[in-house]
Design a protein around this motif. Structure first.
Motif, PDB file in Angstrom:
ATOM      1  N   ILE A 191     -39.496 -56.286  50.302  1.00 27.96           N
ATOM      2  CA  ILE A 191     -39.451 -57.715  50.625  1.00 27.96           C
ATOM      3  C   ILE A 191     -40.535 -58.445  49.837  1.00 27.96           C
ATOM      4  CG2 ILE A 191     -39.651 -59.448  52.451  1.00 27.96           C
ATOM      5  CD1 ILE A 191     -38.808 -57.238  54.437  1.00 27.96           C
ATOM      6  N   ARG A 192     -40.133 -59.365  48.968  1.00 22.19           N
ATOM      7  CA  ARG A 192     -41.090 -60.124  48.163  1.00 22.19           C
ATOM      8  C   ARG A 192     -41.039 -61.591  48.590  1.00 22.19           C
ATOM      9  NH1 ARG A 192     -43.978 -56.486  44.722  1.00 22.19           N
ATOM     10  NH2 ARG A 192     -42.809 -54.531  44.933  1.00 22.19           N
ATOM     11  N   LEU A 193     -42.165 -62.082  49.061  1.00 24.15           N
ATOM     12  CA  LEU A 193     -42.287 -63.440  49.589  1.00 24.15           C
ATOM     13  C   LEU A 193     -43.134 -64.248  48.619  1.00 24.15           C
ATOM     14  CD1 LEU A 193     -43.068 -62.139  53.165  1.00 24.15           C
ATOM     15  CD2 LEU A 193     -40.909 -63.219  52.482  1.00 24.15           C
ATOM     16  N   LEU A 194     -42.477 -64.877  47.669  1.00 26.70           N
ATOM     17  CA  LEU A 194     -43.164 -65.463  46.516  1.00 26.70           C
ATOM     18  C   LEU A 194     -43.502 -66.935  46.753  1.00 26.70           C
ATOM     19  CD1 LEU A 194     -41.049 -63.759  43.715  1.00 26.70           C
ATOM     20  CD2 LEU A 194     -43.087 -62.909  44.919  1.00 26.70           C
ATOM     21  N   VAL A 195     -44.689 -67.159  47.305  1.00 27.16           N
ATOM     22  CA  VAL A 195     -45.135 -68.519  47.599  1.00 27.16           C
ATOM     23  C   VAL A 195     -45.973 -69.119  46.470  1.00 27.16           C
ATOM     24  CG1 VAL A 195     -45.058 -68.311  50.099  1.00 27.16           C
ATOM     25  CG2 VAL A 195     -47.109 -67.556  48.869  1.00 27.16           C
ATOM     26  N   GLY A 196     -46.295 -68.320  45.453  1.00 22.95           N
ATOM     27  CA  GLY A 196     -47.078 -68.832  44.335  1.00 22.95           C
ATOM     28  C   GLY A 196     -48.571 -68.764  44.589  1.00 22.95           C
ATOM     29  N   PRO A 197     -49.380 -69.239  43.624  1.00 25.84           N
ATOM     30  CA  PRO A 197     -50.839 -69.210  43.753  1.00 25.84           C
ATOM     31  C   PRO A 197     -51.307 -70.023  44.955  1.00 25.84           C
ATOM     32  CG  PRO A 197     -50.182 -69.677  41.494  1.00 25.84           C
ATOM     33  CD  PRO A 197     -48.950 -69.793  42.329  1.00 25.84           C
ATOM     34  N   GLU A 198     -52.387 -69.567  45.562  1.00 26.52           N
ATOM     35  CA  GLU A 198     -52.916 -70.250  46.738  1.00 26.52           C
ATOM     36  C   GLU A 198     -53.639 -71.544  46.369  1.00 26.52           C
ATOM     37  OE1 GLU A 198     -52.200 -69.567  49.657  1.00 26.52           O
ATOM     38  OE2 GLU A 198     -51.789 -67.421  49.839  1.00 26.52           O
ATOM     39  N   LEU A 199     -53.650 -72.463  47.306  1.00 22.50           N
ATOM     40  CA  LEU A 199     -54.368 -73.718  47.129  1.00 22.50           C
ATOM     41  C   LEU A 199     -55.855 -73.446  46.858  1.00 22.50           C
ATOM     42  CD1 LEU A 199     -53.933 -76.814  49.388  1.00 22.50           C
ATOM     43  CD2 LEU A 199     -56.202 -75.872  49.048  1.00 22.50           C
ATOM     44  N   LEU A 200     -56.425 -72.511  47.600  1.00 24.94           N
ATOM     45  CA  LEU A 200     -57.772 -72.012  47.339  1.00 24.94           C
ATOM     46  C   LEU A 200     -57.587 -70.666  46.659  1.00 24.94           C
ATOM     47  CD1 LEU A 200     -60.841 -72.416  47.795  1.00 24.94           C
ATOM     48  CD2 LEU A 200     -60.577 -71.158  49.941  1.00 24.94           C
ATOM     49  N   ALA A 201     -57.879 -70.591  45.383  1.00 21.07           N
ATOM     50  CA  ALA A 201     -57.507 -69.432  44.554  1.00 21.07           C
ATOM     51  C   ALA A 201     -57.877 -68.102  45.206  1.00 21.07           C
ATOM     52  CB  ALA A 201     -58.161 -69.549  43.187  1.00 21.07           C
ATOM     53  N   GLY A 202     -56.873 -67.251  45.388  1.00 21.74           N
ATOM     54  CA  GLY A 202     -57.078 -65.920  45.916  1.00 21.74           C
ATOM     55  C   GLY A 202     -57.178 -65.815  47.423  1.00 21.74           C
ATOM     56  N   SER A 203     -57.160 -66.945  48.145  1.00 16.94           N
ATOM     57  CA  SER A 203     -57.299 -66.914  49.606  1.00 16.94           C
ATOM     58  C   SER A 203     -55.942 -66.699  50.252  1.00 16.94           C
ATOM     59  CB  SER A 203     -57.926 -68.221  50.101  1.00 16.94           C
ATOM     60  OG  SER A 203     -58.127 -68.173  51.503  1.00 16.94           O
ATOM     61  N   THR A 204     -55.547 -65.446  50.353  1.00 17.67           N
ATOM     62  CA  THR A 204     -54.187 -65.130  50.810  1.00 17.67           C
ATOM     63  C   THR A 204     -54.007 -65.242  52.316  1.00 17.67           C
ATOM     64  OG1 THR A 204     -54.795 -62.792  50.724  1.00 17.67           O
ATOM     65  CG2 THR A 204     -53.602 -63.690  48.839  1.00 17.67           C
ATOM     66  N   ARG A 205     -55.030 -65.707  53.026  1.00 19.49           N
ATOM     67  CA  ARG A 205     -54.811 -66.024  54.443  1.00 19.49           C
ATOM     68  C   ARG A 205     -54.069 -67.346  54.583  1.00 19.49           C
ATOM     69  NH1 ARG A 205     -58.210 -69.790  56.815  1.00 19.49           N
ATOM     70  NH2 ARG A 205     -59.785 -70.678  55.429  1.00 19.49           N
ATOM     71  N   LEU A 206     -53.881 -68.063  53.468  1.00 15.22           N
ATOM     72  CA  LEU A 206     -53.216 -69.363  53.494  1.00 15.22           C
ATOM     73  C   LEU A 206     -51.704 -69.197  53.390  1.00 15.22           C
ATOM     74  CD1 LEU A 206     -55.809 -71.374  51.344  1.00 15.22           C
ATOM     75  CD2 LEU A 206     -55.687 -71.105  53.836  1.00 15.22           C
ATOM     76  N   LYS A 207     -51.087 -69.576  52.263  1.00 14.53           N
ATOM     77  CA  LYS A 207     -49.619 -69.501  52.168  1.00 14.53           C
ATOM     78  C   LYS A 207     -49.104 -68.078  52.370  1.00 14.53           C
ATOM     79  CE  LYS A 207     -49.195 -71.366  48.167  1.00 14.53           C
ATOM     80  NZ  LYS A 207     -48.665 -71.866  46.878  1.00 14.53           N
ATOM     81  N   ALA A 208     -49.789 -67.107  51.794  1.00 14.44           N
ATOM     82  CA  ALA A 208     -49.330 -65.729  51.939  1.00 14.44           C
ATOM     83  C   ALA A 208     -49.365 -65.303  53.398  1.00 14.44           C
ATOM     84  CB  ALA A 208     -50.197 -64.796  51.085  1.00 14.44           C
ATOM     85  N   GLY A 209     -50.415 -65.713  54.107  1.00 14.87           N
ATOM     86  CA  GLY A 209     -50.483 -65.396  55.523  1.00 14.87           C
ATOM     87  C   GLY A 209     -49.403 -66.095  56.317  1.00 14.87           C
ATOM     88  N   THR A 210     -49.155 -67.354  55.983  1.00 21.02           N
ATOM     89  CA  THR A 210     -48.126 -68.121  56.694  1.00 21.02           C
ATOM     90  C   THR A 210     -46.743 -67.533  56.479  1.00 21.02           C
ATOM     91  OG1 THR A 210     -49.437 -70.144  56.486  1.00 21.02           O
ATOM     92  CG2 THR A 210     -47.097 -70.404  56.971  1.00 21.02           C
ATOM     93  N   VAL A 211     -46.415 -67.210  55.237  1.00 18.01           N
ATOM     94  CA  VAL A 211     -45.082 -66.674  54.963  1.00 18.01           C
ATOM     95  C   VAL A 211     -44.920 -65.286  55.577  1.00 18.01           C
ATOM     96  CG1 VAL A 211     -45.499 -65.506  52.732  1.00 18.01           C
ATOM     97  CG2 VAL A 211     -43.295 -66.609  53.180  1.00 18.01           C
ATOM     98  N   THR A 212     -46.005 -64.520  55.632  1.00 18.02           N
ATOM     99  CA  THR A 212     -45.948 -63.208  56.275  1.00 18.02           C
ATOM    100  C   THR A 212     -45.661 -63.363  57.762  1.00 18.02           C
ATOM    101  OG1 THR A 212     -47.457 -62.208  54.672  1.00 18.02           O
ATOM    102  CG2 THR A 212     -47.261 -61.119  56.798  1.00 18.02           C
ATOM    103  N   LYS A 213     -46.319 -64.323  58.406  1.00 17.09           N
ATOM    104  CA  LYS A 213     -46.074 -64.568  59.835  1.00 17.09           C
ATOM    105  C   LYS A 213     -44.618 -64.953  60.064  1.00 17.09           C
ATOM    106  CE  LYS A 213     -47.289 -65.322  64.175  1.00 17.09           C
ATOM    107  NZ  LYS A 213     -45.980 -65.629  64.777  1.00 17.09           N
ATOM    108  N   VAL A 214     -44.067 -65.798  59.214  1.00 15.62           N
ATOM    109  CA  VAL A 214     -42.668 -66.198  59.348  1.00 15.62           C
ATOM    110  C   VAL A 214     -41.750 -64.982  59.195  1.00 15.62           C
ATOM    111  CG1 VAL A 214     -40.799 -67.555  58.324  1.00 15.62           C
ATOM    112  CG2 VAL A 214     -43.076 -68.568  58.580  1.00 15.62           C
TER     113      VAL A 214
END
Length: 310
Positions: free
Chosen positions: A191-214
């Motif tokens: 499963i690849r959840l491609l949200v792109g680069p984070e608003l704060l570079a490298g802070s994957t608790r942001l979009k990556a964390g959100t998409v993972t929760k979803v």
């Protein structure tokens, strides 16, 4: 061919990974006003749903395989480090109250254990052998499902666990926010959840964390739906453990039947506060003991239990 896990050096360059790249839309982040920061977050988070849509087929396959395993007596495990691991633990913890599942049915494994829930322990993610050891410690077998969660895809702890599980026939699912071309792996569902680069570079608790929760919401809830723990869109297997949930249970019974509140309360009590059993008793006239047996025969599926009782 997939890259062997042992070749992932925690000191290697990772700047090419999608999750580590710099987002061109937020390069002036430190110069934005409060309302501009809010608007930028909103714009970036809108990419989460598109990423889930892009992974829809893989998510559906994960649901299918997970439900099949659990029907045969298997369990669902999440494993991860840092934010990814904490999200897995959170999703697992929500299953017993929502679906009245035993705590062992869905479990979260976090690098560093319980202390890592409250205190950062990211250094613990760099040992693949610790992930493999966690698989053995939790008694994960070929009957089970193991979901490895890692935003950047390279976490040795997660990859080591998946490799160990795969060698013994466990159903393996990989959840990452980088393209397969950047980080390959050999698993049953990728499963690849491609949200792109984070608003704060490298802070994957942001979009990556959100998409993972979803995605985890979809995986756990969808699995429970397929296992018959939902009737319509009602959580009829809810664990009635406090006043809020008791009231919800009574309202579910009232909404789905012609009973008033007093009658719904009485029915709920006769069913030992089990909404699913209460509804079966009401619609079929079965007593509680017979209703229990009928549900067990139908693997807990209320619709099937009703049909076989008419």
């Amino acid at each position: 061919m997939s890259t062997p896990l042992t070749e992932f050096d925690p000191l290697q360059e990772r700047g090419h990974l999608l999750t580590e790249q710099v987002n061109p839309d937020s390069q002036n982040l430190d110069r934005l006003s409060p309302i501009e920061i809010v608007d930028l977050f909103n714009k970036e988070d809108a990419k989460v749903l598109a990423a889930v849509t892009g992974a829809r087929e893989a998510l559906a396959l994960a649901l299918e395989k997970t439900a099949a395993a659990l029907r045969q007596g298997g369990r669902l495990f999440y494993i991860g480090a840092g934010t990814s691991g904490r999200l897995g633990v959170l999703d697992a913890a929500e299953c017993p109250p929502t679906f009245c599942t035993p705590p062992e049915l869905v479990q979260g494994i976090l690098a560093g254990g319980a202390p890592a829930l409250l205190r950062s322990s990211e250094a613990l993610e760099d040992r693949a052998e610790d992930g493999a050891a966690a698989v053995a410690e939790h008694g994960i077998t070929f009957k089970d499902v193991l979901v490895g969660i890692t935003a950047g895809g390279t976490t040795p702890y997660v990859r080591g666990a998946l490799q160990a599980a795969r060698t013994q026939g466990t159903t393996t699912i990989f959840m990452a926010c980088v393209p397969a071309a950047q980080v390959e792996i050999d698993v049953d569902v990728d499963i690849r959840l491609l949200v792109g680069p984070e608003l704060l570079a490298g802070s994957t608790r942001l979009k990556a964390g959100t998409v993972t929760k979803v995605a985890l919401n979809i995986l756990s809830t969808g699995t429970m739906v397929l296992l018959g723990k939902v009737y319509g869109n009602r959580m009829v297997d809810v664990s009635v453990t406090n006043q809020k949930l008791y009231d919800r249970a009574v309202r579910m019974i009232r909404d789905l039947t012609d009973l008033d509140r007093e009658e719904a309360v009485a029915l709920l009590e006769r069913s030992d506060r089990r909404v699913k059993l209460a509804l079966l008793m009401h619609w079929t006239g079965l007593d509680a003991a017979t209703g229990e047996q009928r549900l067990a025969t139908c693997q807990g599926n209320l619709r099937q239990a009703i049909q076989t009782s008419l």
